[in-house]
Scaffold this active site. Structure first.
Site, PDB file in Angstrom:
ATOM      1  N   GLY A   1       0.862  -1.180   0.000  1.00 36.50           N
ATOM      2  CA  GLY A   1       0.000   0.000   0.000  1.00 36.50           C
ATOM      3  C   GLY A   1       0.898   1.230   0.000  1.00 36.50           C
TER       4      GLY A   1
ATOM      5  N   GLY B   1       0.058   4.295  -0.454  1.00 38.02           N
ATOM      6  CA  GLY B   1      -0.790   5.488  -0.333  1.00 38.02           C
ATOM      7  C   GLY B   1      -0.184   6.457   0.667  1.00 38.02           C
TER       8      GLY B   1
ATOM      9  N   VAL C   1      -0.332   6.638   4.089  1.00 36.63           N
ATOM     10  CA  VAL C   1       0.341   6.058   5.261  1.00 36.63           C
ATOM     11  C   VAL C   1       1.580   5.278   4.836  1.00 36.63           C
ATOM     12  CG1 VAL C   1       0.097   4.481   7.223  1.00 36.63           C
ATOM     13  CG2 VAL C   1      -1.819   5.939   6.577  1.00 36.63           C
ATOM     14  N   GLY C   2       1.451   4.497   3.759  1.00 35.25           N
ATOM     15  CA  GLY C   2       2.575   3.687   3.294  1.00 35.25           C
ATOM     16  C   GLY C   2       3.758   4.553   2.886  1.00 35.25           C
TER      17      GLY C   2
ATOM     18  N   ASN D   1     -11.938  -3.832   3.287  1.00 39.14           N
ATOM     19  CA  ASN D   1     -10.542  -4.019   3.679  1.00 39.14           C
ATOM     20  C   ASN D   1     -10.216  -5.458   4.091  1.00 39.14           C
ATOM     21  OD1 ASN D   1      -9.959  -1.455   2.972  1.00 39.14           O
ATOM     22  ND2 ASN D   1      -9.774  -0.632   5.030  1.00 39.14           N
TER      23      ASN D   1
ATOM     24  N   VAL E   1      -1.600  -2.267   9.556  1.00 39.32           N
ATOM     25  CA  VAL E   1      -1.999  -0.880   9.865  1.00 39.32           C
ATOM     26  C   VAL E   1      -3.419  -0.607   9.361  1.00 39.32           C
ATOM     27  CG1 VAL E   1      -1.393   1.565   9.521  1.00 39.32           C
ATOM     28  CG2 VAL E   1       0.421  -0.127   9.678  1.00 39.32           C
TER      29      VAL E   1
ATOM     30  N   ASN F   1      -7.213  -0.345   8.668  1.00 36.08           N
ATOM     31  CA  ASN F   1      -8.369  -0.342   9.574  1.00 36.08           C
ATOM     32  C   ASN F   1      -9.567  -1.061   8.974  1.00 36.08           C
ATOM     33  OD1 ASN F   1      -7.753   1.048  12.025  1.00 36.08           O
ATOM     34  ND2 ASN F   1      -7.396   2.882  10.796  1.00 36.08           N
TER      35      ASN F   1
ATOM     36  N   ARG G   1      -0.704  10.271  20.345  1.00 34.38           N
ATOM     37  CA  ARG G   1      -1.656  11.405  20.374  1.00 34.38           C
ATOM     38  C   ARG G   1      -1.866  11.868  21.809  1.00 34.38           C
ATOM     39  NH1 ARG G   1      -5.457   8.695  15.863  1.00 34.38           N
ATOM     40  NH2 ARG G   1      -4.659   9.840  14.074  1.00 34.38           N
TER      41      ARG G   1
ATOM     42  N   HIS H   1      -8.705  -0.459  18.772  1.00 37.25           N
ATOM     43  CA  HIS H   1      -8.451   0.817  18.120  1.00 37.25           C
ATOM     44  C   HIS H   1      -9.796   1.356  17.651  1.00 37.25           C
ATOM     45  CE1 HIS H   1      -6.258   3.907  16.161  1.00 37.25           C
ATOM     46  NE2 HIS H   1      -6.442   3.488  14.942  1.00 37.25           N
TER      47      HIS H   1
HETATM   48  N1  APR Z   1      -2.897  -4.405  -2.865  1.00 30.67           N
HETATM   49  C1  APR Z   1      -1.996  -3.406  -2.747  1.00 30.67           C
HETATM   50  N2  APR Z   1      -2.364  -2.125  -2.550  1.00 30.67           N
HETATM   51  C2  APR Z   1      -3.672  -1.851  -2.476  1.00 30.67           C
HETATM   52  C3  APR Z   1      -4.661  -2.860  -2.592  1.00 30.67           C
HETATM   53  C4  APR Z   1      -4.222  -4.182  -2.793  1.00 30.67           C
HETATM   54  N3  APR Z   1      -5.077  -5.202  -2.912  1.00 30.67           N
HETATM   55  N4  APR Z   1      -5.879  -2.259  -2.483  1.00 30.67           N
HETATM   56  C5  APR Z   1      -5.663  -0.941  -2.283  1.00 30.67           C
HETATM   57  N5  APR Z   1      -4.336  -0.698  -2.285  1.00 30.67           N
HETATM   58  C6  APR Z   1      -3.645   0.575  -2.142  1.00 30.67           C
HETATM   59  C7  APR Z   1      -4.297   1.737  -2.859  1.00 30.67           C
HETATM   60  O1  APR Z   1      -4.000   1.718  -4.239  1.00 30.67           O
HETATM   61  C8  APR Z   1      -3.668   2.925  -2.134  1.00 30.67           C
HETATM   62  O2  APR Z   1      -2.490   3.373  -2.779  1.00 30.67           O
HETATM   63  O3  APR Z   1      -3.631   0.969  -0.770  1.00 30.67           O
HETATM   64  C9  APR Z   1      -3.322   2.364  -0.758  1.00 30.67           C
HETATM   65  C10 APR Z   1      -4.090   3.012   0.373  1.00 30.67           C
HETATM   66  O4  APR Z   1      -3.660   4.308   0.430  1.00 30.67           O
HETATM   67  P1  APR Z   1      -4.615   5.538   0.771  1.00 30.67           P
HETATM   68  O5  APR Z   1      -5.876   5.400  -0.019  1.00 30.67           O
HETATM   69  O6  APR Z   1      -3.809   6.784   0.623  1.00 30.67           O
HETATM   70  O7  APR Z   1      -4.987   5.283   2.296  1.00 30.67           O
HETATM   71  P2  APR Z   1      -4.097   5.649   3.586  1.00 30.67           P
HETATM   72  O8  APR Z   1      -4.473   6.991   4.072  1.00 30.67           O
HETATM   73  O9  APR Z   1      -2.675   5.351   3.300  1.00 30.67           O
HETATM   74  O10 APR Z   1      -4.662   4.607   4.646  1.00 30.67           O
HETATM   75  C11 APR Z   1      -4.417   3.225   4.483  1.00 30.67           C
HETATM   76  O11 APR Z   1      -4.179   2.772   6.821  1.00 30.67           O
HETATM   77  O12 APR Z   1      -4.459   4.038   8.746  1.00 30.67           O
HETATM   78  C12 APR Z   1      -5.041   3.116   7.874  1.00 30.67           C
HETATM   79  O13 APR Z   1      -7.390   3.683   8.013  1.00 30.67           O
HETATM   80  C13 APR Z   1      -6.265   3.682   7.182  1.00 30.67           C
HETATM   81  O14 APR Z   1      -7.037   1.565   6.408  1.00 30.67           O
HETATM   82  C14 APR Z   1      -6.387   2.755   6.025  1.00 30.67           C
HETATM   83  C15 APR Z   1      -4.939   2.457   5.678  1.00 30.67           C
END
Ligand code: APR
Length: 310
Positions: free
Chosen positions: A9, A11, A13-14, A95, A118, A120, A151, A175
């Site tokens: 991931g 995104g 957080v990653g 999820n 991580v 949720n 926090r 959580h």
């Molecule tokens: N395999 C790999 N990556 C995936 C998959 C999958 N099957 N499905 C979704 N993703 C990727 C998305 O493409 C995206 O880049 O996961 C990423 C999620 O990133 P964001 O949408 O930016 O979400 P983010 O804010 O990073 O949160 C991710 O962490 O804290 C928790 O609640 C939050 O569950 C959420 C997670």
């Protein structure tokens, strides 16, 4: 050879987790995402920043799980983030499927890794990952308490206008809105905060900690927190990779500790090279026991719902 950290991931957080891990020179980093180009682009950008941090680590992005082969630590942040008005629990079915699919890939390519979840709703995702990977509880656990207690530390330091360095804070339980911030075990340089902050004010702060994730979601509107969550999971990864034996609150499967069995719940644990090396049991007073039971019941319900969709 450097340690290898894979982050599934790429995104918000990653990417933040990768940034913090690179800055600490924890090891080579692999970002994996389903979206083509995103992990590669973010990975290259971060790699190009390493001379600015004076660190020697490799960072790559990929859409192929084969690239996580041999990882020491795998962090799963993939999924859909919580949107404004959406509760963590509503994320459950989307999820759970994502984390289940990813867990299968992890078993194939990194069967010996220490897996930190991580995504949720956190405790449910730890449950899914544990069930699919069949890893022992020492090697699959979740990041929640480190974020929640961070926090809490921030708000305590801000309230008393003291350094965050001198504040330790404790949070137990799931959580979610039922988490139990433990004021009695939270201190400023060893002084319990119950001595320093009046009860009514402390209750307001605790309330803010419980709703910390929601507060950010309401401000951002299109996403959820990422700076603190990304840094928090790397605190855990660092404890493992450096065998630090840190005592941090993590969501782990309890096997009778705290009177709970077969349920992932946030408790203080020792983190080292073997992963979750020890559950630390602390004594709760009657009021804390009541709150702890409430959070256990909430996680039980969440797991019940997860079982229905798995
Ligand atoms: N395999 C790999 N990556 C995936 C998959 C999958 N099957 N499905 C979704 N993703 C990727 C998305 O493409 C995206 O880049 O996961 C990423 C999620 O990133 P964001 O949408 O930016 O979400 P983010 O804010 O990073 O949160 C991710 O962490 O804290 C928790 O609640 C939050 O569950 C959420 C997670």
């Amino acid at each position: 050879m450097r340690p290898k950290i894979s982050i599934i991931g790429a995104g918000m957080v990653g990417a933040q987790a990768a940034y913090v891990a690179a800055g600490k020179e924890l090891g080579d980093i692999v970002l994996v995402d389903v979206v083509e180009g995103v992990p590669q682009g973010k990975g290259l950008d971060l790699y190009e920043a390493t001379p600015l941090f004076d660190v020697d680590v490799n960072v790559i992005g990929s859409n192929d799980y084969a690239s996580i082969k041999g990882s020491d630590v795998v962090i799963v942040t993939a999924g859909v983030p919580r949107k404004s008005g959406m509760s963590r629990d509503e994320l459950l079915s989307i999820n759970a499927k994502i984390v289940s699919d990813i867990s299968k890939q992890i078993v194939t390519y990194a069967p010996k890794c220490i897996l930190i979840i991580v995504t949720n709703p956190l405790d449910a995702m730890v449950y899914v990952a544990k069930k699919v990977t069949k890893f022992p509880r020492e090697r699959v656990f979740g990041m929640a308490g480190v974020l929640d207690s961070t926090r809490f530390r921030t708000f305590i330091a801000d309230e008393l206008k003291v350094s965050v360095e001198d504040v330790t804070a404790f949070v137990l339980g799931g959580h979610g809105d039922t988490m139990v911030p433990l004021a009695r075990y939270s201190t400023v340089a060893g002084i319990p905060i119950t001595e320093l902050i009046p009860k009514n004010r402390l209750d307001q702060i605790i309330d803010r900690v419980r709703n910390g994730g929601g507060e950010i979601v309401n401000l951002l509107k299109t996403g959820s927190a990422f700076y603190a969550p990304g840094a928090a999971v790397i605190e855990m990864a660092e404890a493992v990779l450096k065998d630090k034996k840190r005592v941090l609150p993590c969501s782990v499967f309890l096997e009778g500790e705290y009177g709970v069995k077969e349920l992932p719940i946030g408790v203080p644990v020792k983190l080292g090279a073997k992963g979750m090396e020890q559950v630390m049991e602390i004594t709760l007073n009657a009021e804390e026991k009541k709150l702890f039971q409430k959070t256990v019941d909430a996680v039980k319900n969440l797991i019940h719902d997860t079982d229905k969709i798995m």
